[in-house]
Motif scaffolding. Structure first.
Motif, PDB file in Angstrom:
ATOM      1  N   UNK A 183     -14.865  20.025  16.627  1.00  0.00           N
ATOM      2  CA  UNK A 183     -13.435  20.108  16.933  1.00  0.00           C
ATOM      3  C   UNK A 183     -13.129  21.585  17.125  1.00  0.00           C
ATOM      4  N   UNK A 184     -12.573  21.910  18.287  1.00  0.00           N
ATOM      5  CA  UNK A 184     -12.276  23.303  18.618  1.00  0.00           C
ATOM      6  C   UNK A 184     -10.801  23.593  18.347  1.00  0.00           C
ATOM      7  N   UNK A 185     -10.536  24.769  17.806  1.00  0.00           N
ATOM      8  CA  UNK A 185      -9.138  25.203  17.749  1.00  0.00           C
ATOM      9  C   UNK A 185      -9.057  26.686  18.029  1.00  0.00           C
ATOM     10  N   UNK A 186      -7.943  27.056  18.644  1.00  0.00           N
ATOM     11  CA  UNK A 186      -7.752  28.439  19.068  1.00  0.00           C
ATOM     12  C   UNK A 186      -7.045  29.245  17.990  1.00  0.00           C
ATOM     13  N   UNK A 187      -7.341  30.514  17.991  1.00  0.00           N
ATOM     14  CA  UNK A 187      -6.617  31.502  17.196  1.00  0.00           C
ATOM     15  C   UNK A 187      -5.901  32.392  18.211  1.00  0.00           C
ATOM     16  N   UNK A 200     -17.095  24.019  26.109  1.00  0.00           N
ATOM     17  CA  UNK A 200     -16.388  24.564  24.946  1.00  0.00           C
ATOM     18  C   UNK A 200     -15.735  25.908  25.269  1.00  0.00           C
ATOM     19  N   UNK A 201     -16.434  26.759  25.984  1.00  0.00           N
ATOM     20  CA  UNK A 201     -15.859  28.071  26.323  1.00  0.00           C
ATOM     21  C   UNK A 201     -14.654  27.934  27.249  1.00  0.00           C
ATOM     22  N   UNK A 202     -14.662  26.922  28.109  1.00  0.00           N
ATOM     23  CA  UNK A 202     -13.514  26.673  28.994  1.00  0.00           C
ATOM     24  C   UNK A 202     -12.264  26.344  28.178  1.00  0.00           C
ATOM     25  N   UNK A 259     -18.651  15.439  20.979  1.00  0.00           N
ATOM     26  CA  UNK A 259     -20.022  15.248  20.501  1.00  0.00           C
ATOM     27  C   UNK A 259     -20.974  15.954  21.450  1.00  0.00           C
ATOM     28  N   UNK A 260     -21.794  16.861  20.924  1.00  0.00           N
ATOM     29  CA  UNK A 260     -22.737  17.575  21.786  1.00  0.00           C
ATOM     30  C   UNK A 260     -23.706  16.599  22.466  1.00  0.00           C
ATOM     31  N   UNK A 261     -24.078  16.964  23.675  1.00  0.00           N
ATOM     32  CA  UNK A 261     -25.044  16.175  24.435  1.00  0.00           C
ATOM     33  C   UNK A 261     -26.406  16.856  24.291  1.00  0.00           C
ATOM     34  N   UNK A 262     -27.302  16.553  25.176  1.00  0.00           N
ATOM     35  CA  UNK A 262     -28.601  17.233  25.158  1.00  0.00           C
ATOM     36  C   UNK A 262     -28.659  18.371  26.167  1.00  0.00           C
ATOM     37  N   UNK A 263     -27.485  18.778  26.683  1.00  0.00           N
ATOM     38  CA  UNK A 263     -27.412  19.859  27.662  1.00  0.00           C
ATOM     39  C   UNK A 263     -26.589  21.006  27.071  1.00  0.00           C
TER      40      UNK A 263
END
Length: 182
Positions: A137-141, A167-169, A155-159
């Motif tokens: 779960x991503x949250x911004x500061x 996630x960076x986007x 959920x992470x994939x295999x890539x």
């Protein structure tokens, strides 16, 4: 104490929560929570207030030496879990085991691994999520907009390359307390 956290977070500091505002009401009892950008010690206080405002128990890991008397009880009480950091230990597996051993465990951390500007995130959180089979779960500061934007569970994939790009986007345009480190 929750009412006081809300007064400080919303009224005094003027922050808001956007995105997946129901994440604390989800049935997700285990997750990796990543906070980006981590540019200042102020981030800790925003995170502490946020978890109180949304009424969500979160955890952190720290070297086992910090859990000795007199601070050990306090660190455990606020969600800390001791980690053996001696060389030769597989830290990803050790942390994944914490997820296995606990009924509820939401590990909050900063993937940069420092408050300074970095070109690349550390990958440990990603492999912990994969090994423990838990979402991220991503949250911004976001100090520029005074908001914590919260993602849906991912959920992470295999890539790993595609997953990191995704996630960076999520954090594009977000500015930390120290913009030069964002």
């Amino acid at each position: 104490m929750r009412w006081l956290a809300k007064i400080i977070y919303f009224k005094l500091w003027g922050w808001k929560i956007t995105g997946n505002t129901n994440f604390s009401k989800d049935t997700i009892k285990k997750a990796i929570i990543i906070a980006v950008p981590h540019t200042s010690w102020y981030d800790f206080f925003v995170g502490i207030l946020l978890r109180k405002v949304v009424n969500l128990k979160t955890n952190f890991v720290a070297k086992k030496e910090l859990f000795a008397w007199p601070f050990g009880y306090y660190f455990k009480a606020v969600g800390g879990a001791a980690l053996d950091r001696t060389s030769g230990q597989n830290k990803v597996e050790a942390i994944a085991k914490l997820f296995e051993d606990k009924e509820e465990f939401r590990l909050a951390l900063a993937p940069e691994g420092t408050r300074k500007k970095v070109e690349h995130w550390k990958t440990g959180f990603y492999y912990i999520a994969k090994t423990a089979n838990v979402p991220i779960i991503m949250f911004t500061l976001d100090f520029k907009n005074k908001q914590n934007h919260i993602s849906e569970p991912f959920y992470p994939t295999n890539d790993i390359d595609a997953d990191f790009a995704f996630m960076k986007a999520f954090y594009k345009g977000v500015q930390g307390k120290k913009p030069e480190y964002s």
